[in-house]
Scaffold this active site. Structure first.
Site, PDB file in Angstrom:
ATOM      1  N   LYS A 147      21.091  48.070   1.424  1.00 23.80           N
ATOM      2  CA  LYS A 147      19.838  47.967   2.415  1.00 23.80           C
ATOM      3  C   LYS A 147      20.104  48.907   3.796  1.00 23.80           C
ATOM      4  CE  LYS A 147      17.164  44.952   0.143  1.00 23.80           C
ATOM      5  NZ  LYS A 147      15.903  45.428  -0.500  1.00 23.80           N
ATOM      6  N   ASP A 198      11.727  51.915 -15.455  1.00 22.66           N
ATOM      7  CA  ASP A 198      12.803  51.271 -14.891  1.00 22.66           C
ATOM      8  C   ASP A 198      13.471  52.495 -13.934  1.00 22.66           C
ATOM      9  OD1 ASP A 198      15.708  51.119 -14.664  1.00 22.66           O
ATOM     10  OD2 ASP A 198      15.954  50.383 -16.626  1.00 22.66           O
ATOM     11  N   TYR A 256      25.941  38.398   0.895  1.00 27.16           N
ATOM     12  CA  TYR A 256      25.155  39.652   0.638  1.00 27.16           C
ATOM     13  C   TYR A 256      25.915  40.836   0.289  1.00 27.16           C
ATOM     14  CZ  TYR A 256      20.471  41.689   0.918  1.00 27.16           C
ATOM     15  OH  TYR A 256      19.264  42.259   0.580  1.00 27.16           O
ATOM     16  N   LEU A 295      12.827  34.339  -7.128  1.00 28.59           N
ATOM     17  CA  LEU A 295      13.680  34.001  -8.118  1.00 28.59           C
ATOM     18  C   LEU A 295      15.069  34.823  -8.138  1.00 28.59           C
ATOM     19  CD1 LEU A 295      12.420  32.168 -10.378  1.00 28.59           C
ATOM     20  CD2 LEU A 295      12.227  34.171 -12.190  1.00 28.59           C
ATOM     21  N   SER A 321       8.028  37.123  -6.523  1.00 28.07           N
ATOM     22  CA  SER A 321       8.301  38.633  -6.030  1.00 28.07           C
ATOM     23  C   SER A 321       7.523  38.749  -4.792  1.00 28.07           C
ATOM     24  CB  SER A 321       8.291  39.619  -6.980  1.00 28.07           C
ATOM     25  OG  SER A 321       9.015  39.444  -8.234  1.00 28.07           O
ATOM     26  N   ALA A 352      21.590  44.239  -7.543  1.00 28.76           N
ATOM     27  CA  ALA A 352      23.160  44.239  -7.606  1.00 28.76           C
ATOM     28  C   ALA A 352      23.739  43.349  -8.585  1.00 28.76           C
ATOM     29  CB  ALA A 352      23.764  43.916  -6.092  1.00 28.76           C
TER      30      ALA A 352
HETATM   31  O1  0WE Z   1      17.715  41.295  -1.283  1.00 32.23           O
HETATM   32  C1  0WE Z   1      17.873  40.164  -1.636  1.00 32.23           C
HETATM   33  C2  0WE Z   1      18.189  39.726  -2.891  1.00 32.23           C
HETATM   34  C3  0WE Z   1      18.672  41.146  -3.897  1.00 32.23           C
HETATM   35  C4  0WE Z   1      19.196  40.686  -4.978  1.00 32.23           C
HETATM   36  C5  0WE Z   1      19.562  39.441  -5.553  1.00 32.23           C
HETATM   37  C6  0WE Z   1      20.041  39.312  -7.017  1.00 32.23           C
HETATM   38  C7  0WE Z   1      20.130  38.000  -7.508  1.00 32.23           C
HETATM   39  C8  0WE Z   1      20.357  38.161  -9.080  1.00 32.23           C
HETATM   40  C9  0WE Z   1      19.799  41.607  -5.766  1.00 32.23           C
HETATM   41  N1  0WE Z   1      20.329  41.542  -6.777  1.00 32.23           N
HETATM   42  C10 0WE Z   1      20.571  40.313  -7.441  1.00 32.23           C
HETATM   43  N2  0WE Z   1      21.161  40.452  -8.490  1.00 32.23           N
HETATM   44  C11 0WE Z   1      21.166  39.153  -9.575  1.00 32.23           C
HETATM   45  O2  0WE Z   1      21.872  39.170 -10.361  1.00 32.23           O
HETATM   46  N3  0WE Z   1      17.445  39.147  -0.653  1.00 32.23           N
HETATM   47  C12 0WE Z   1      17.249  39.581   0.816  1.00 32.23           C
HETATM   48  C13 0WE Z   1      17.635  37.921  -0.998  1.00 32.23           C
HETATM   49  C14 0WE Z   1      19.099  37.168  -0.866  1.00 32.23           C
HETATM   50  O3  0WE Z   1      19.815  37.413  -1.810  1.00 32.23           O
HETATM   51  C15 0WE Z   1      21.168  37.202  -1.124  1.00 32.23           C
HETATM   52  C16 0WE Z   1      21.104  36.660   0.184  1.00 32.23           C
HETATM   53  C17 0WE Z   1      19.790  36.792   0.379  1.00 32.23           C
HETATM   54  C18 0WE Z   1      19.102  36.457   1.667  1.00 32.23           C
HETATM   55  C19 0WE Z   1      22.476  37.003  -1.739  1.00 32.23           C
HETATM   56  C20 0WE Z   1      23.480  36.511  -1.055  1.00 32.23           C
HETATM   57  C21 0WE Z   1      23.349  35.964   0.262  1.00 32.23           C
HETATM   58  C22 0WE Z   1      22.233  35.912   0.882  1.00 32.23           C
END
Ligand code: 0WE
Length: 258
Positions: A165, A65, A158, A197, A19, A96
């Site tokens: 965001k 939480d 995304y 992760l 993280s 998400a």
């Molecule tokens: O903000 C993020 C990741 C946030 C995130 C990731 C997950 C994966 C597992 C939020 N919710 C979930 N839910 C889950 O079940 N990032 C900036 C990293 C990220 O995530 C992506 C990206 C990037 C870059 C997802 C799709 C495309 C690009």
């Protein structure tokens, strides 16, 4: 010796060792800060116990939480009873539902939208509200949250996280205006993609990392230490004139035209 030496900080969003919030926690601990870390549930507490044992000062671990008002109220009730107040808050919580990050954006459900914006954006407002009185007792404070360029530009999959965001970054500006009168600054670090992760298992993620590496001005990806160093700057007095801003820690990806 550093900017956050002798300061007390609350860090929300440490889920595991990869993280970004954990990278910030490690750097703040090394710099001499006293930390309060939160965990989302009992399953994640075990994880956090192990991580906490590696810090130089034992942090206070509290459950929270961020989608539960009762949890946030209990967290700040607990912290208010401790009298030393709070100098900084790091917010690195985001979520998400997985299906919203793979289906076409038009398929985004009302529930996925609600969850993404609740956990990833509203939580900053609720935590800032709780932290503010504790920061006032310290004569001010600094709040840092973590964002991504998907707030402003479209990245495949995304999806609703980009919308969340965008809400988060706008909230940073409104909170900065609201809390500025109390000497509290609010900024966000927009980090380039890092293989956390949460990111692993997202289809196409290594492709995103490769595009960033190829196009970024510095021709590399960023890591947790890049984010942690910028966080120390934003949390400490060196950034005393900065609030409401988005700082890009992306190896110069965003500024490139091609
Ligand atoms: O903000 C993020 C990741 C946030 C995130 C990731 C997950 C994966 C597992 C939020 N919710 C979930 N839910 C889950 O079940 N990032 C900036 C990293 C990220 O995530 C992506 C990206 C990037 C870059 C997802 C799709 C495309 C690009």
């Amino acid at each position: 010796m550093s900017d956050v030496q002798g300061r007390t900080g609350l860090i929300v969003g440490v889920a595991n060792k990869r993280s970004l919030a954990w990278a910030i926690a490690q750097r703040a601990d090394a710099a001499g800060a006293q930390l309060v870390l939160t965990y989302q549930n009992e399953r994640l507490k075990e994880n956090l116990d192990e991580l906490a044992a590696t810090l130089s000062r034992p942090p206070l671990l509290l459950p929270c939480d961020v989608s539960r008002d009762e949890d946030i109220a209990a967290l700040f009730d607990h912290l208010s009873g401790r009298s030393e107040g709070l100098d900084f808050l790091v917010h690195g919580a985001a979520f998400a539902p997985r299906e919203a990050l793979s289906a076409p954006f038009t398929q985004t459900s009302r529930e996925a939208f609600r969850i993404a914006l609740d956990v990833s954006a509203y939580s900053l407002i609720a935590l800032a509200r709780g932290a503010a009185p504790l920061m006032v007792t310290r004569g001010g404070g600094s709040i840092v949250t973590l964002s991504y360029l998907g707030s402003d530009r479209v990245f495949p999959n995304y999806n609703v996280m980009g919308v969340a965001k965008a809400a988060l970054e706008s909230s940073v500006r409104y909170l900065a205006a609201d809390l500025g009168t109390q000497g509290i600054r609010v900024n966000t670090i927009s980090a380039g993609p890092v293989k956390t992760l949460a990111a692993s298992g997202i289809s196409g993620f290594s492709g995103i990392l490769q595009v960033y590496r190829d196009r970024a001005a510095l021709k590399r990806n960023i890591d947790g230490s890049d984010v942690a160093d910028t966080a120390m700057f934003l949390l400490g007095p060196a950034s005393r004139g900065i609030t409401g801003e988005v700082l890009y820690v992306d190896a110069g990806y965003r500024v490139m035209g091609m």
